[in-house]
Motif scaffolding. Structure first.
Motif, mmCIF file in Angstrom:
data_model
loop_
_atom_site.group_PDB
_atom_site.id
_atom_site.type_symbol
_atom_site.label_atom_id
_atom_site.label_comp_id
_atom_site.label_asym_id
_atom_site.label_seq_id
_atom_site.Cartn_x
_atom_site.Cartn_y
_atom_site.Cartn_z
ATOM 1 N N VAL A 146 0.653 0.770 2.040
ATOM 2 C CA VAL A 146 1.839 0.497 2.863
ATOM 3 C C VAL A 146 1.954 1.456 4.055
ATOM 4 N N MET A 147 1.700 2.751 3.842
ATOM 5 C CA MET A 147 1.829 3.676 4.987
ATOM 6 C C MET A 147 0.749 3.447 6.043
ATOM 7 N N TYR A 187 12.649 6.381 5.189
ATOM 8 C CA TYR A 187 12.490 7.699 4.559
ATOM 9 C C TYR A 187 11.680 8.658 5.426
ATOM 10 N N TYR A 188 10.617 8.168 6.036
ATOM 11 C CA TYR A 188 9.717 9.041 6.791
ATOM 12 C C TYR A 188 10.129 9.079 8.262
ATOM 13 N N THR A 189 10.245 10.290 8.799
ATOM 14 C CA THR A 189 10.845 10.436 10.136
ATOM 15 C C THR A 189 9.975 9.875 11.261
ATOM 16 N N MET A 190 8.668 9.706 11.022
ATOM 17 C CA MET A 190 7.808 9.257 12.123
ATOM 18 C C MET A 190 7.669 7.736 12.202
ATOM 19 N N PHE A 191 8.253 7.038 11.236
ATOM 20 C CA PHE A 191 8.312 5.568 11.348
ATOM 21 C C PHE A 191 9.629 5.185 12.013
ATOM 22 N N GLN A 251 -0.033 -1.455 -3.081
ATOM 23 C CA GLN A 251 1.137 -0.769 -2.524
ATOM 24 C C GLN A 251 0.735 0.514 -1.784
ATOM 25 N N ALA A 252 -0.379 1.128 -2.226
ATOM 26 C CA ALA A 252 -0.821 2.385 -1.612
ATOM 27 C C ALA A 252 -1.138 2.220 -0.130
ATOM 28 N N HIS A 261 1.535 2.429 9.948
ATOM 29 C CA HIS A 261 0.962 3.134 11.114
ATOM 30 C C HIS A 261 0.274 2.141 12.044
ATOM 31 N N SER A 303 12.575 0.778 3.015
ATOM 32 C CA SER A 303 12.994 2.107 2.546
ATOM 33 C C SER A 303 11.943 3.165 2.892
ATOM 34 N N ILE A 304 10.670 2.772 2.904
ATOM 35 C CA ILE A 304 9.606 3.695 3.340
ATOM 36 C C ILE A 304 9.800 4.017 4.826
#
Lengths: 416, 181
Positions: free
Chosen positions: B28-29, B67-71, B25-26, B33, B63-64
């Protein structure tokens, strides 16, 4: 200007290139640490130096490291490069221009707690810096400065960059850990503290970029040398980020204990258009507003003296306001920031920042009455000590001190 | 059929190796990207594929992204202009700078120009307070700083960038202004 330890790239051109960094003694300390010192000896030197965390809280770094239990493994070290406090731009300069000193510091911290994997959490807006770090870390591995069995010892270390994607709250250390784990960046309930249950549920040290950048100097020149700068309780130099209505905004590395006056007038060149100074915000948008009296200007910037003014040194992001700034306007700007960045986990912060923003909008558009100023104060006061993490608590600092010291600025908006 | 995984097999492997094997899961970001590099935003099928790789639900991935404005889950302009109007920048005229830009381009903050090339966003502090007004450009997943701006300077840069995009030339030398090492 005093001697530069953190911003050495201003004196040594090309320090962000590995060959220049090593030609100037770079990674000598790293070799010495791994080859000749025991981990606990490294921690002791850092404890003796009195180094305090530069991310905002000012907690003694060596003490933080010693909280890790030695019967739970593996240990992790995480570098917090999520610099996002409005008014703060020091870590960015280090990461762009003196990156290897930061990496060497991170490596030393890893050795001290015997972490074999470390993460650097970059804010999403630092994407370019993070990409460059991928290359730098590969380069260090190929030179044998990172990797397996370093310098013939049993110690191995890998460093992984991890890029965020736009969320101020991820600078809060437990939210940062959640974010690395691939979850929403929201703070965790403490205890347990990250030192015991941290990244991937393992003992974890989280240190700020500037904190780590001090380590090669401290381990290289010794704790006593570090203490020749700064004050007894706040030793060393600090990068002060000066912004707002000053002639020469920028980063200034100065001994802790330097006065606001010296920073703003000697280094910052004074106030734009030679206007009168009105307010000092020593810790960015999270600051309490300090009326810029003569006594306040003569206050030393260190972890003990600033609280005596009812504020915190924080990350030392000094935003200066001149006499033309209306405090009601200014406060709406800080509150909008926190409203936008509130993670939504706890009700006091999520709802409180929302309502404060709306009331301030009403006040500043001339549609409010005096009762609204009282309402604003009530909302802020009711959030106090009730928020899950520091973000919510910090969102009210400027509101309450703004109304306390500059009530006339708010009144002017409701009378017209 | 996992096409994202097929196309980026080696890069995905490399990213997963940064985390413990039982903590997929780590990744995912980093994977989001990677996905955003292609189209500048992340589609639902790709979110589904990333969910499979990370062994989490597609809802968790979405949801990720939210949540994060740059995605981004919607296409925007090829160039995203992120203008900081936070505390320190505001003290140096950032709001006036932003509204001048919006007027020139005929868009409101958050909007995209009629040719679909430029999206303007009002953002929070980006750690460049000593060089206000300032914006960051995001093209694909490449992010660059542009400091000490005024409307004229920014519009000149934009004209240059959009002209090269329209003619399909790959002359996007983004590094020039941001390089202040």
């Amino acid at each position: 200007m005093s001697e530069l330890y953190l911003l050495r790239h201003r004196e040594i051109q090309g320090l962000n290139q590995l060959k220049t960094y090593t030609a100037n003694g770079g990674f000598d300390t790293w070799k010495k640490v791994v080859s000749t010192l025991k981990p606990e000896e490294v921690t002791q030197v850092v404890k003796d130096s009195g180094l305090r965390g530069r991310g905002g809280a000012g907690f003694p770094t060596g003490v933080k490291w010693s909280f890790l239990p030695t019967n739970i493994w593996p240990h992790y070290v995480v570098a917090n490069a999520d610099e996002s406090e409005p008014g703060t731009f020091k870590d960015r300069e280090i990461l762009e221009s003196n990156p290897y000193q930061f990496i060497e510091g991170l490596m030393i911290a890893c050795y001290a707690v015997q972490a074999k994997d470390a993460y650097i959490y970059f804010r999403g807006e630092f994407a370019q810096i993070a990409h460059k770090f991928e290359e730098r870390l590969q380069e260090l591995t190929s030179k044998g400065l990172l990797g397996d069995k370093l310098f013939g010892s049993e110690y191995s270390l890998r460093i992984h960059p991890h890029l965020g994607a736009g969320a101020y709250i991820c600078g809060e250390e437990t939210a940062l850990l959640e974010s690395i784990e691939g979850k929403l960046g929201q703070p965790r309930l403490r205890p347990p503290f990250p030192a015991v249950v941290g990244l991937f549920d393992k003992p974890t040290v989280i240190n700020n970029v500037e904190t780590l950048t001090n380590l090669p100097i401290i381990l290289g020149k010794g704790a006593a040398h570090f203490r020749t700068q700064g004050t007894e309780k706040s030793p060393g130099t600090k990068i002060f980020c000066l912004s707002g209505r000053v002639k020469n905004p920028g980063n200034y590395e100065l001994p802790l204990g330097t006065t606001f006056r010296e920073l703003i007038y000697t280094h910052g060149g004074g106030i734009l258009n030679d206007r009168a100074i009105k307010v000092i915000m020593p810790a960015g948008a999270s600051s309490s507003l300090i009326p810029a009296t003569e006594a306040a200007l003569d206050t030393p910037m260190d972890y003990e003296s600033v609280p005596a003014l009812g504020a915190q040194l924080g990350s030392a992001s000094v935003i200066v306001l001149d006499e033309t700034v209306n405090i009601s306007d200014l406060v709406s700007s800080t509150v909008n920031f926190f409203e936008h960045e509130s993670c939504g986990k706890c009700t006091p912060c999520r709802e409180g920042t929302y309502w404060m923003a709306h009331i301030l909008e009403r006040i500043n558009s001339g549609k409010a009455s005096k009762a609204d100023i009282e309402l604003l104060k009530t909302v802020a006061s009711q959030m106090q000590n009730k928020c899950f993490c520091a973000l919510g608590e910090f969102s009210i600092s400027a509101v309450l001190t703004g109304i306390q010291h500059f009530r006339a600025d708010f009144d002017a908006r409701v009378e017209n | 059929m996992n096409t994202f995984k097929k196309i980026h097999a080696s890069e995905i492997e490399r990213l997963l190796a940064n985390y413990p094997p039982d903590r997929k899961q780590a990744a995912v970001m980093p994977l989001l990207h990677l996905a955003q590099q292609e189209a500048g935003y992340i589609t639902e099928p790709v979110m589904q594929e990333i969910a499979e790789i990370c062994e989490i639900s597609a809802t968790e991935v979405a949801s990720i992204v939210g949540y994060y404005t740059m995605f981004h889950d919607q296409p925007g302009g090829k160039i995203r202009l992120m203008v900081c109007t936070d505390v320190a920048c505001r003290l140096h005229g950032a709001r006036e700078y932003l509204s001048a830009l919006c007027n020139e381009l005929g868009v409101a903050p958050g909007g995209t120009s009629s040719d679909g090339l430029v999206t303007i966003e009002e953002v929070k502090c980006i750690a460049a307070c000593d060089h206000a007004p300032v914006f960051q450009s995001q093209i694909g997943d490449e992010v660059e700083y542009h400091e000490n701006q005024n409307p004229g300077r920014t519009l000149d840069w934009l004209r240059l960038m959009t002209a090269s995009m329209k003619t399909g030339q790959a002359s996007m030398n983004l590094g020039q202004e941001a390089d202040h090492e």
